[in-house]
Design a protein around this motif. Structure first.
Motif, short mmCIF file in Angstrom:
data_model
loop_
_atom_site.label_atom_id
_atom_site.label_comp_id
_atom_site.label_asym_id
_atom_site.label_seq_id
_atom_site.Cartn_x
_atom_site.Cartn_y
_atom_site.Cartn_z
N ASN A 288 61.20 -8.05 -5.67
CA ASN A 288 61.47 -7.12 -5.49
C ASN A 288 59.87 -6.67 -5.66
N ASN A 289 58.96 -7.20 -4.61
CA ASN A 289 57.15 -7.00 -4.90
C ASN A 289 57.70 -6.47 -3.54
N ILE A 290 58.27 -4.85 -3.64
CA ILE A 290 58.44 -4.11 -2.03
C ILE A 290 56.78 -3.93 -2.17
N THR A 291 56.12 -3.13 -3.24
CA THR A 291 54.38 -2.90 -2.65
C THR A 291 54.09 -4.70 -1.76
N GLY A 292 54.02 -5.30 -2.35
CA GLY A 292 53.12 -6.26 -1.37
C GLY A 292 54.10 -6.65 -0.59
N ALA A 293 55.52 -6.81 0.10
CA ALA A 293 55.76 -6.36 1.00
C ALA A 293 55.03 -5.75 2.40
N GLU A 294 54.37 -4.63 1.75
CA GLU A 294 54.45 -3.45 2.69
C GLU A 294 52.97 -3.88 2.88
N GLN A 295 51.84 -4.28 1.91
CA GLN A 295 51.27 -4.75 2.59
C GLN A 295 51.32 -5.49 3.18
N THR A 296 51.63 -6.72 3.19
CA THR A 296 51.25 -7.74 4.04
C THR A 296 52.10 -6.67 5.31
N LEU A 297 53.31 -6.41 5.52
CA LEU A 297 53.13 -5.85 6.82
C LEU A 297 52.61 -5.10 7.54
N ALA A 298 51.24 -4.60 6.93
CA ALA A 298 49.99 -4.34 7.87
C ALA A 298 49.22 -5.49 8.16
N ARG A 299 49.28 -6.84 8.51
CA ARG A 299 48.92 -7.32 8.25
C ARG A 299 49.19 -7.59 9.67
N ILE A 300 50.56 -7.65 10.21
CA ILE A 300 51.51 -7.86 11.81
C ILE A 300 50.84 -6.80 12.34
N SER A 301 51.05 -7.70 13.78
CA SER A 301 50.45 -6.28 14.54
C SER A 301 51.81 -6.42 16.00
N GLU A 302 52.65 -7.72 15.77
CA GLU A 302 53.75 -8.14 16.93
C GLU A 302 54.66 -7.26 16.82
N GLN A 303 55.56 -6.68 17.81
CA GLN A 303 56.37 -5.06 17.42
C GLN A 303 57.44 -6.12 17.16
N ILE A 304 58.31 -7.37 17.37
CA ILE A 304 59.03 -7.93 16.96
C ILE A 304 59.03 -8.23 16.13
N ALA A 305 57.91 -9.02 15.19
CA ALA A 305 57.81 -9.41 14.46
C ALA A 305 57.88 -8.38 13.17
N ARG A 306 56.64 -6.66 13.32
CA ARG A 306 57.34 -5.52 12.76
C ARG A 306 58.74 -5.61 12.26
N ALA A 307 59.50 -5.98 13.32
CA ALA A 307 60.83 -4.88 13.71
C ALA A 307 61.40 -6.25 12.33
N ASN A 308 61.32 -7.46 12.58
CA ASN A 308 61.98 -8.15 11.26
C ASN A 308 61.41 -8.17 10.48
N ALA A 309 60.43 -7.32 10.10
CA ALA A 309 59.17 -7.24 8.17
C ALA A 309 60.31 -5.92 7.95
N LEU A 310 59.82 -5.33 8.94
CA LEU A 310 60.49 -3.81 8.15
C LEU A 310 62.51 -3.88 7.97
N SER A 311 62.81 -5.05 8.42
CA SER A 311 64.49 -5.36 8.47
C SER A 311 64.13 -5.66 6.82
N HIS A 312 63.86 -6.98 6.51
CA HIS A 312 63.64 -7.15 5.26
C HIS A 312 63.59 -5.91 3.78
N ILE A 313 62.26 -5.55 4.08
CA ILE A 313 61.61 -4.24 3.76
C ILE A 313 62.46 -3.23 3.56
N ALA A 314 63.64 -2.88 4.22
CA ALA A 314 64.53 -1.94 4.38
C ALA A 314 65.69 -2.15 3.66
N ILE A 315 66.31 -3.54 3.32
CA ILE A 315 67.10 -4.12 2.58
C ILE A 315 66.47 -4.32 1.17
N ALA A 316 65.59 -5.01 1.10
CA ALA A 316 64.95 -4.49 -0.22
C ALA A 316 65.09 -3.06 -0.88
N TYR A 317 64.48 -1.78 -0.31
CA TYR A 317 64.90 -0.77 -0.99
C TYR A 317 66.38 -0.25 -0.93
#
Length: 257
Positions: free
Chosen positions: A80-109
């Protein structure tokens, strides 16, 4: 070659961080990558967020580093560290990887009760990415567990084709808290005959009463899904020793197919 003091603290957290430091000195990038990946997964398992971040930073190849950051996001989101997850998301440049990360953050919300924000983030994932369906099915599961199965059905109505089998747990939750008739009524939420058919199939797979299973199966509008449903019922009948019932269901399944 363990550093001084390593032997005194043999906790998983300390051992894995020491392993990560040692792996950083491996000259071969492929060997290094495999070692760091194993360490990162172990740090995820024990919930060592800081250690996982350090390990991800050591990944030598950019493409692999993106995937390592996804693992970090998954760990942060699960805590439930959504702030940290969103900060880490900013470090991801590849599109599929960003999509996978967004999925985890959406589920956390969604897990935190913010379904609206969960849907907003899911909408940012391209429709043809598996991560979108994964996020929406988990959001739907969270909604169903909270007692709002109709909302869960609406959540997956645009992605159900990616994994119809994930409809079964939703119907199991509905049957656990409501009546079989209420489960069938959920299928009236859609005009999509394919979706309706798979929802009815999911009801039969979640239902324990054989007669109700057969009654629901008979109402399935798409013949191919009806054939699948009777085949699945036949398999259960055979497992239970009801050979005559199995043959009867297989006859209907064959006719529908």
């Amino acid at each position: 070659y363990p550093s001084s003091g390593w032997a005194e603290d043999r906790s998983p957290l300390t051992l894995l961080r020491e392993a990560s430091n040692n792996a950083a000195r491996i000259a071969n990038d492929t060997v290094k990558r495999n070692a760091l990946l194993d360490i990162l997964r172990a740090q995820q398992e024990i919930g060592d967020e800081a250690g996982a971040i350090e390990t991800a930073e050591l990944e030598p190849l950019l493409g692999n580093r993106n995937n390592s950051w996804v693992t970090v996001v998954e760990l942060q989101a699960s805590k439930n560290n959504i702030t940290g997850a969103e900060q880490t998301l900013a470090r991801i440049s590849e599109q599929i990887a960003r999509a996978n990360a967004l999925s985890h953050i959406a589920i956390a919300y969604a897990a935190g009760g913010d379904i609206q924000r969960a849907h907003q983030l899911s909408a940012e994932i391209p429709e043809n990415y598996a991560a979108r369906g994964a996020a929406l099915y988990r959001i739907a599961e969270i909604q169903a567990k909270s007692g709002d199965v109709p909302a869960a059905v609406r959540t997956v109505q645009d992605v159900w084709r990616a994994n119809p089998y994930s409809l079964i747990p939703l119907m199991q939750l509905q049957l656990a808290t409501g009546s079989p008739d209420e489960a069938v009524q959920l299928t009236e939420l859609t005009e999509d005959q394919g979706f309706k058919s798979y929802l009815l199939w999911a009801v039969t797979m979640a239902e324990k009463n054989r007669m109700r299973q057969l009654n629901v199966a008979a109402t399935i509008p798409v013949r191919g899904v009806k054939a699948l449903t009777y085949k699945d019922i036949a398999h259960r009948q055979l497992t239970e020793g009801d050979v005559q019932g199995c043959l009867s269901s297989l006859t209907i399944a064959t006719q529908e197919a």
